[in-house]
Design a protein around this motif. Structure first.
Motif, PDB file in Angstrom:
ATOM      1  N   PHE A   1      -7.032  -4.183  -1.459  1.00  0.00           N
ATOM      2  CA  PHE A   1      -6.440  -4.129  -0.120  1.00  0.00           C
ATOM      3  C   PHE A   1      -7.482  -4.443   0.955  1.00  0.00           C
ATOM      4  N   LEU A   2      -8.692  -3.934   0.782  1.00  0.00           N
ATOM      5  CA  LEU A   2      -9.759  -4.184   1.751  1.00  0.00           C
ATOM      6  C   LEU A   2     -10.072  -5.675   1.844  1.00  0.00           C
ATOM      7  N   LEU A   3     -10.145  -6.343   0.723  1.00  0.00           N
ATOM      8  CA  LEU A   3     -10.442  -7.777   0.719  1.00  0.00           C
ATOM      9  C   LEU A   3      -9.332  -8.563   1.405  1.00  0.00           C
ATOM     10  N   ARG A   4      -8.084  -8.209   1.125  1.00  0.00           N
ATOM     11  CA  ARG A   4      -6.961  -8.925   1.730  1.00  0.00           C
ATOM     12  C   ARG A   4      -6.904  -8.695   3.238  1.00  0.00           C
ATOM     13  N   ILE A   5      -7.219  -7.478   3.669  1.00  0.00           N
ATOM     14  CA  ILE A   5      -7.228  -7.194   5.103  1.00  0.00           C
ATOM     15  C   ILE A   5      -8.360  -7.949   5.796  1.00  0.00           C
ATOM     16  N   THR A   6      -9.544  -7.908   5.196  1.00  0.00           N
ATOM     17  CA  THR A   6     -10.712  -8.557   5.793  1.00  0.00           C
ATOM     18  C   THR A   6     -10.507 -10.059   5.954  1.00  0.00           C
ATOM     19  N   THR A   7      -9.975 -10.700   4.924  1.00  0.00           N
ATOM     20  CA  THR A   7      -9.766 -12.145   4.990  1.00  0.00           C
ATOM     21  C   THR A   7      -8.589 -12.501   5.894  1.00  0.00           C
ATOM     22  N   GLY A   8      -7.657 -11.575   6.068  1.00  0.00           N
ATOM     23  CA  GLY A   8      -6.495 -11.852   6.921  1.00  0.00           C
ATOM     24  C   GLY A   8      -6.766 -11.691   8.402  1.00  0.00           C
ATOM     25  N   LEU A   9      -7.817 -10.951   8.744  1.00  0.00           N
ATOM     26  CA  LEU A   9      -8.080 -10.657  10.156  1.00  0.00           C
ATOM     27  C   LEU A   9      -8.331 -11.911  10.987  1.00  0.00           C
TER      28      LEU A   9
ATOM     29  N   LEU B   1     -10.718   2.180   4.371  1.00  0.00           N
ATOM     30  CA  LEU B   1     -10.774   1.851   2.953  1.00  0.00           C
ATOM     31  C   LEU B   1     -12.207   1.605   2.511  1.00  0.00           C
ATOM     32  N   LYS B   2     -12.960   0.912   3.360  1.00  0.00           N
ATOM     33  CA  LYS B   2     -14.363   0.653   3.061  1.00  0.00           C
ATOM     34  C   LYS B   2     -15.168   1.954   2.970  1.00  0.00           C
ATOM     35  N   ASP B   3     -14.901   2.870   3.927  1.00  0.00           N
ATOM     36  CA  ASP B   3     -15.610   4.151   3.917  1.00  0.00           C
ATOM     37  C   ASP B   3     -15.301   4.967   2.664  1.00  0.00           C
ATOM     38  N   SER B   4     -14.039   4.911   2.213  1.00  0.00           N
ATOM     39  CA  SER B   4     -13.644   5.691   1.029  1.00  0.00           C
ATOM     40  C   SER B   4     -14.276   5.145  -0.233  1.00  0.00           C
TER      41      SER B   4
ATOM     42  N   GLU C   1      -7.721  -0.677  -6.443  1.00  0.00           N
ATOM     43  CA  GLU C   1      -6.651  -0.995  -5.507  1.00  0.00           C
ATOM     44  C   GLU C   1      -7.164  -0.997  -4.066  1.00  0.00           C
ATOM     45  N   LYS C   2      -8.028  -0.031  -3.756  1.00  0.00           N
ATOM     46  CA  LYS C   2      -8.615   0.009  -2.417  1.00  0.00           C
ATOM     47  C   LYS C   2      -9.412  -1.256  -2.142  1.00  0.00           C
ATOM     48  N   ASP C   3     -10.206  -1.681  -3.115  1.00  0.00           N
ATOM     49  CA  ASP C   3     -11.027  -2.877  -2.952  1.00  0.00           C
ATOM     50  C   ASP C   3     -10.158  -4.114  -2.745  1.00  0.00           C
TER      51      ASP C   3
ATOM     52  N   LEU D   1       0.831  -1.207   0.000  1.00  0.00           N
ATOM     53  CA  LEU D   1       0.000   0.000   0.000  1.00  0.00           C
ATOM     54  C   LEU D   1       0.865   1.255   0.000  1.00  0.00           C
ATOM     55  N   TRP D   2       1.902   1.235   0.851  1.00  0.00           N
ATOM     56  CA  TRP D   2       2.789   2.405   0.917  1.00  0.00           C
ATOM     57  C   TRP D   2       3.539   2.625  -0.393  1.00  0.00           C
TER      58      TRP D   2
END
Length: 231
Positions: free
Chosen positions: A137-145, A225-228, A133-135, A88-89
């Motif tokens: 990253f959001l999916l990868r974060i959600t599934t990784g939690l 990311l979801k809010d954006s 790209e946001k979508d 992301l960075w």
């Protein structure tokens, strides 16, 4: 507690058992310096010019080494989080490069170092992220939690086990002395006997707290990311 400690606790010494209970409960209390209020009466004013604001010689590097060890455990436990964040960075920041070669400078963990502003804040622009790209990253974060929460729970468990060892060592150190020994002397011997286990418990608690903060931060990033995407 070990069988040795249980055998010692079974002795008919109510005062010792009561004092031991007070020592063990220290593990559940905030680790703060307990200053005897009577000491404040020894002087009419506080000499702030003598107040030490830094570590003693050699302590700073020792503490930094301990914290670095803690960071290493976190990086090894959560490689997926650091992979996602550095990807992301790479979209929103600029890496530090070696003049002439263009090689990216990396930290001790192998991740890129990022350019900073004169204020010390990172130079970054999140408008560079596309919705796609946001979508992603959001999916990868959600599934990784799911995995990250379990890993954080495991580290919390190890910190609790270390705390149990500390309590056990304090109990053994307190009850071992024989003869005419005061409760205060027993207490001091218990603290000395358990000092190494106490620092280990503090270290494990630090690792657990770092893991908890890291996973909580990823939840907040995912929510942002979801809010954006829905704004």
């Amino acid at each position: 507690m070990t069988s040795e400690a249980l055998d010692l606790v079974s002795r008919p010494d109510r005062q010792a058992n009561r004092a031991l209970g007070e020592i063990v409960r220290e593990a559940d209390e905030p680790m703060a310096v307990d200053i005897d209020p009577d000491r404040s009466r020894e002087t009419s004013s506080t000499n702030f010019s003598r107040m030490r604001t830094d570590w003693r010689t050699g302590e700073s590097s020792e503490i930094e080494g301990i914290l670095q060890e803690s960071r290493g455990i976190i990086h090894r436990a959560f490689p997926g989080i650091y992979m996602i964040m550095n990807e992301l960075w790479m979209h929103v920041r600029e890496p530090v490069v070696v003049d002439g070669t263009g090689e990216i400078v990396t930290d001790i963990f192998g991740w890129p170092e990022w350019k900073k502003l004169p204020s010390g804040a990172y130079a970054e622009d999140y408008s560079r992220l596309t919705d796609r790209e946001k979508d992603d990253f959001l999916l990868r974060i959600t599934t990784g939690l799911l995995e990250w929460h379990q890993q954080a729970a495991d580290l919390w468990g190890t910190s609790m086990l270390a705390k149990g060892r500390w309590e056990e060592a304090m109990g053994i150190g307190f009850l071992t002395p024989t003869g005419r020994v005061t409760v205060e002397e027993r207490t001091q011997r218990g603290r000395v006997h358990a000092s190494e286990d106490r620092y280990h418990a503090i270290f494990r608690a630090t690792v657990s707290r770092s893991a908890e903060a890291l996973v909580r931060s990823m939840e907040l990033i995912g929510q942002r990311l979801k809010d954006s995407l829905t704004a």
